[in-house]
Scaffold this motif. Structure first.
Motif, short mmCIF file in Angstrom:
data_model
loop_
_atom_site.label_atom_id
_atom_site.label_comp_id
_atom_site.label_asym_id
_atom_site.label_seq_id
_atom_site.Cartn_x
_atom_site.Cartn_y
_atom_site.Cartn_z
N ASN A 169 0.84 -1.19 0.00
CA ASN A 169 0.00 0.00 0.00
C ASN A 169 0.88 1.24 0.00
OD1 ASN A 169 -2.56 1.50 0.30
ND2 ASN A 169 -1.73 2.03 2.31
N ASP A 170 0.51 2.22 -0.83
CA ASP A 170 1.23 3.49 -0.91
C ASP A 170 2.64 3.27 -1.45
OD1 ASP A 170 2.10 6.07 -0.75
OD2 ASP A 170 2.09 6.17 1.44
N ALA A 171 2.72 2.99 -2.74
CA ALA A 171 4.01 2.73 -3.38
C ALA A 171 4.22 3.72 -4.52
CB ALA A 171 4.06 1.30 -3.92
N SER A 172 5.46 4.22 -4.62
CA SER A 172 5.84 5.13 -5.69
C SER A 172 7.05 4.56 -6.42
CB SER A 172 6.18 6.51 -5.12
OG SER A 172 6.71 7.36 -6.13
N ILE A 173 6.90 4.36 -7.73
CA ILE A 173 8.01 3.91 -8.59
C ILE A 173 8.23 5.02 -9.61
CG2 ILE A 173 8.85 2.14 -10.17
CD1 ILE A 173 6.94 0.17 -8.82
N ASP A 174 9.35 5.70 -9.53
CA ASP A 174 9.54 6.92 -10.31
C ASP A 174 10.93 6.97 -10.94
OD1 ASP A 174 9.41 9.44 -11.39
OD2 ASP A 174 8.92 10.47 -9.53
N GLY A 175 10.95 7.17 -12.23
CA GLY A 175 12.20 7.44 -12.93
C GLY A 175 13.15 6.28 -13.05
N ILE A 176 12.64 5.05 -12.91
CA ILE A 176 13.56 3.91 -13.01
C ILE A 176 13.64 3.42 -14.46
CG2 ILE A 176 12.91 3.26 -10.66
CD1 ILE A 176 11.73 0.66 -11.85
N THR A 177 14.71 2.71 -14.76
CA THR A 177 14.92 2.10 -16.07
C THR A 177 15.07 0.60 -15.88
OG1 THR A 177 16.05 4.07 -16.92
CG2 THR A 177 16.41 2.00 -18.09
N ILE A 178 14.29 -0.17 -16.63
CA ILE A 178 14.40 -1.63 -16.61
C ILE A 178 14.80 -2.08 -18.01
CG2 ILE A 178 13.16 -3.81 -16.33
CD1 ILE A 178 11.41 -2.44 -14.24
N LEU A 179 15.94 -2.75 -18.10
CA LEU A 179 16.48 -3.19 -19.39
C LEU A 179 16.72 -4.70 -19.32
CD1 LEU A 179 19.07 -0.31 -19.96
CD2 LEU A 179 16.78 -0.51 -20.95
N ASN A 180 15.70 -5.47 -19.61
CA ASN A 180 15.82 -6.93 -19.61
C ASN A 180 16.10 -7.43 -21.02
OD1 ASN A 180 15.34 -7.15 -16.88
ND2 ASN A 180 13.14 -7.39 -17.12
N ASP A 181 16.72 -8.61 -21.10
CA ASP A 181 16.96 -9.22 -22.40
C ASP A 181 15.62 -9.59 -23.03
OD1 ASP A 181 17.58 -11.26 -24.45
OD2 ASP A 181 19.63 -11.10 -23.67
N LEU A 182 15.39 -9.15 -24.25
CA LEU A 182 14.10 -9.36 -24.90
C LEU A 182 13.86 -10.82 -25.29
CD1 LEU A 182 13.93 -6.17 -27.15
CD2 LEU A 182 12.69 -6.60 -25.03
N LYS A 183 14.86 -11.67 -25.14
CA LYS A 183 14.69 -13.08 -25.43
C LYS A 183 14.39 -13.93 -24.19
CE LYS A 183 17.24 -13.74 -29.75
NZ LYS A 183 18.28 -14.56 -30.42
N ILE A 184 14.41 -13.31 -23.02
CA ILE A 184 14.17 -14.07 -21.79
C ILE A 184 12.68 -14.12 -21.49
CG2 ILE A 184 14.48 -14.08 -19.28
CD1 ILE A 184 17.32 -13.20 -19.67
N ARG A 185 12.12 -15.33 -21.51
CA ARG A 185 10.70 -15.51 -21.20
C ARG A 185 10.44 -15.29 -19.71
NH1 ARG A 185 9.69 -21.14 -24.35
NH2 ARG A 185 11.96 -21.25 -24.40
N ASN A 186 9.24 -14.84 -19.39
CA ASN A 186 8.82 -14.52 -18.01
C ASN A 186 9.56 -13.31 -17.44
OD1 ASN A 186 9.13 -17.99 -17.79
ND2 ASN A 186 7.14 -17.00 -17.82
N GLY A 187 10.24 -12.55 -18.27
CA GLY A 187 11.01 -11.41 -17.78
C GLY A 187 10.17 -10.16 -17.64
N ASP A 188 9.10 -10.21 -16.84
CA ASP A 188 8.23 -9.05 -16.63
C ASP A 188 9.02 -7.86 -16.07
OD1 ASP A 188 6.40 -11.09 -17.14
OD2 ASP A 188 4.96 -10.37 -15.67
N GLY A 189 8.52 -6.67 -16.34
CA GLY A 189 9.12 -5.46 -15.79
C GLY A 189 8.62 -5.17 -14.38
N ILE A 190 7.38 -4.67 -14.27
CA ILE A 190 6.78 -4.33 -12.96
C ILE A 190 5.45 -5.07 -12.84
CG2 ILE A 190 5.87 -2.49 -11.50
CD1 ILE A 190 7.71 -0.54 -13.02
N ASP A 191 5.29 -5.86 -11.78
CA ASP A 191 4.04 -6.57 -11.52
C ASP A 191 3.43 -6.04 -10.22
OD1 ASP A 191 3.74 -9.10 -13.46
OD2 ASP A 191 5.86 -8.74 -13.07
N ILE A 192 2.22 -5.49 -10.34
CA ILE A 192 1.48 -4.95 -9.19
C ILE A 192 0.40 -5.96 -8.83
CG2 ILE A 192 0.19 -2.99 -8.31
CD1 ILE A 192 3.11 -2.41 -9.12
N ASP A 193 0.53 -6.59 -7.68
CA ASP A 193 -0.23 -7.78 -7.33
C ASP A 193 -0.95 -7.55 -5.99
OD1 ASP A 193 -1.08 -10.40 -7.00
OD2 ASP A 193 0.91 -11.30 -7.16
N HIS A 194 -2.29 -7.55 -6.00
CA HIS A 194 -3.06 -7.34 -4.75
C HIS A 194 -2.63 -6.05 -4.04
CE1 HIS A 194 -5.06 -11.31 -4.52
NE2 HIS A 194 -3.91 -11.84 -4.92
N SER A 195 -2.21 -5.02 -4.77
CA SER A 195 -1.67 -3.81 -4.14
C SER A 195 -2.57 -2.62 -4.41
CB SER A 195 -0.25 -3.54 -4.63
OG SER A 195 0.64 -4.55 -4.19
#
Length: 469
Positions: A193-219
């Motif tokens: 509860n009460d989360a701030s994600i600001d100005g971050i960079t996520i650079l995952n390999d585009l060939k990696i399966r299940n490589g989600d960026g940000i998952d917001i779950d029950h929040s």
């Protein structure tokens, strides 16, 4: 007088020295002071954990990851009132030894990855700075294929580490950092509860399966802003996983000013959703070179309501069947989940159930969306009332062929029954839905093969479609 003058000079020198000395302070805990080597080879997890524990036990402060070092480390746990600050040119690197990852990211479900950086039942947790967190993802992959990396065989558990898992945290700040090369999900907020994600960079390999960026779950009360995300799987995903059902709904989420690239779905709501997803805003975002742009993929009994997408540019193209999606720039669906002997059936149905059901998707709004894609917009459900009250205003679509992949296909996976619809390419493909409204929408036909192209709107079992201009 001479003594007073001398004392004045000494005081001045002392103050000047204090001004020029490093401002580390008692509330800053440098991990090197706790034994971290930072040579990229020594496992520094014990030193990092000692610094975090000392900081939290002292009432809080900053744990410093200093510049100019790579700190390779096994899993460690965050603590309340601690800011983990990564200085510029600092790096945390996941230990490539699979045996060190023993805590499941999904409780008793050990088939979908382990935890690396994690925390549970905390208050006021921050991760800041311009340094890098590196998940060392390739170290956990099998052979590189043309469209993806081969996944290693999984026996009783999948050792691939999720980068950051936070469970039941009150007030979270994640700001400015870069996260690279996740082997599984990157940032996962569960029951927060009460989360701030600001100005971050996520650079995952585009060939990696299940490589989600940000998952917001029950929040709840989550703000994501000013981020750039590249991921093989979904960039930003909202869901309610069954493993954490006690945390309730996912509500009051705002995403703005983000850019995204995905081999799956850049913005996804679902597919795991056993509760309620409600009151969601996506605004001022750009999606490029993605397999699917905006997707509501309801496959469980939970509902999705009151979602607004506005002021967006969406650019999609076909990729291989490894990835869910067929270049649909906008995709709104509710279908019962597939039945089978895989992890979906084993963990995502209600306990004791052998089949599932899907919930309602309603009151979804699209405004000022500019789409370029090889495929059209898709809306579908298992019954006409399941997907209802979907509104499009100033949605423009340019249908333009860019790849050699076959067109005229829509992707319903993961669903019970046939996973694909084979037909021509339409601007809007409406398959079993109700109360759809299109205002001031346009479609422009580019280079689409004549045998795949069709004009306008395809309707199958649709109730109350209204169009204007």
């Amino acid at each position: 007088m001479k003594i007073k003058a001398l004392l004045f000079i000494l005081c001045a020198i002392s103050l000047l020295g204090a001004c020029n000395s490093p401002k580390t302070g008692e509330s800053t805990y440098n991990i090197i002071d706790y034994g971290a080597k930072g040579d990229g080879k020594t496992d520094d997890a014990t030193a990092i954990q000692a610094a975090i524990n000392a900081c939290s036990q002292s009432g809080g402060g900053t744990v410093l990851i200093p510049a100019g070092h790579t700190f390779m480390c096994s899993p460690f746990e965050l603590a309340s009132y601690v800011e983990l600050r990564l200085e510029s040119n600092s790096r945390l690197l996941a230990n490539p030894d699979e045996t060190v990852y023993t805590q499941s990211a999904f409780r008793d479900n050990r088939g979908e990855g382990m935890m690396w950086i994690h925390g549970k039942d905390l208050k006021e947790v921050s991760i800041t700075g311009t340094g890098t967190i590196d998940g060392n993802g390739i170290a956990f992959m099998g052979k590189e294929l043309e469209d993806s990396y081969e996944l290693k065989p999984v026996t009783d558990f999948d050792p691939r580490p999720h980068v950051l898992t936070l469970i039941n945290v009150e007030k979270t700040v994640i700001r400015d950092i870069t996260i690279r090369n996740s082997a599984y999900w990157t940032v996962h907020l569960i029951g927060c509860n009460d989360a701030s994600i600001d100005g971050i960079t996520i650079l995952n390999d585009l060939k990696i399966r299940n490589g989600d960026g940000i998952d917001i779950d029950h929040s709840k009360n989550v703000r994501i802003a000013n981020c750039h995300i590249e991921s093989g799987d979904d960039c930003i995903c909202l869901k309610n996983r069954r493993e954490f059902e006690e945390y309730g709904s996912c509500e009051d989420i705002v995403v703005t000013n983000c850019t995204m690239i995905s081999r799956s779905c850049a913005i996804k709501i679902g597919s795991e959703n056993m509760d309620k997803i409600n009151n969601v805003l996506f605004n001022n975002c750009i999606i490029k070179n993605s397999n699917r742009g905006i997707g509501i993929q309801n496959r469980d009994e939970g509902t999705v309501t009151n979602v607004i997408f506005s002021n967006m540019i969406v650019d999609c193209m076909f990729f291989s069947d490894v990835w869910w999606g067929k270049a649909e720039p906008i995709y709104i669906t509710s279908y019962p989940r597939a039945i089978g002997n895989h992890k979906d059936a084993g963990w995502r149905f209600p306990k004791g159930a052998t089949e599932g059901r899907c919930g309602e998707v309603s009151r979804i709004y699209f405004s000022n969306i500019k789409c370029t894609s090889e495929n059209g917009i898709f809306i579908g459900g298992d019954t006409p009332d399941k997907v209802n009250h979907i509104y499009f205003k100033d949605v423009d679509l340019l249908l333009q062929k860019r790849t050699a992949y076959e067109g005229g296909i829509y992707d319903k996976r993961p669903c019970d029954g046939e996973g694909f619809i084979h037909d021509k390419t339409y601007s809007f493909y409406l398959d079993t839905a109700s109360d759809i409204r299109l205002d001031d929408c346009t479609v422009t036909w580019g280079d689409i093969r004549p045998d795949h192209a069709a004009e306008g709107i395809k309707q199958k079992n649709v109730r109350n479609l209204k169009t204007n201009n």
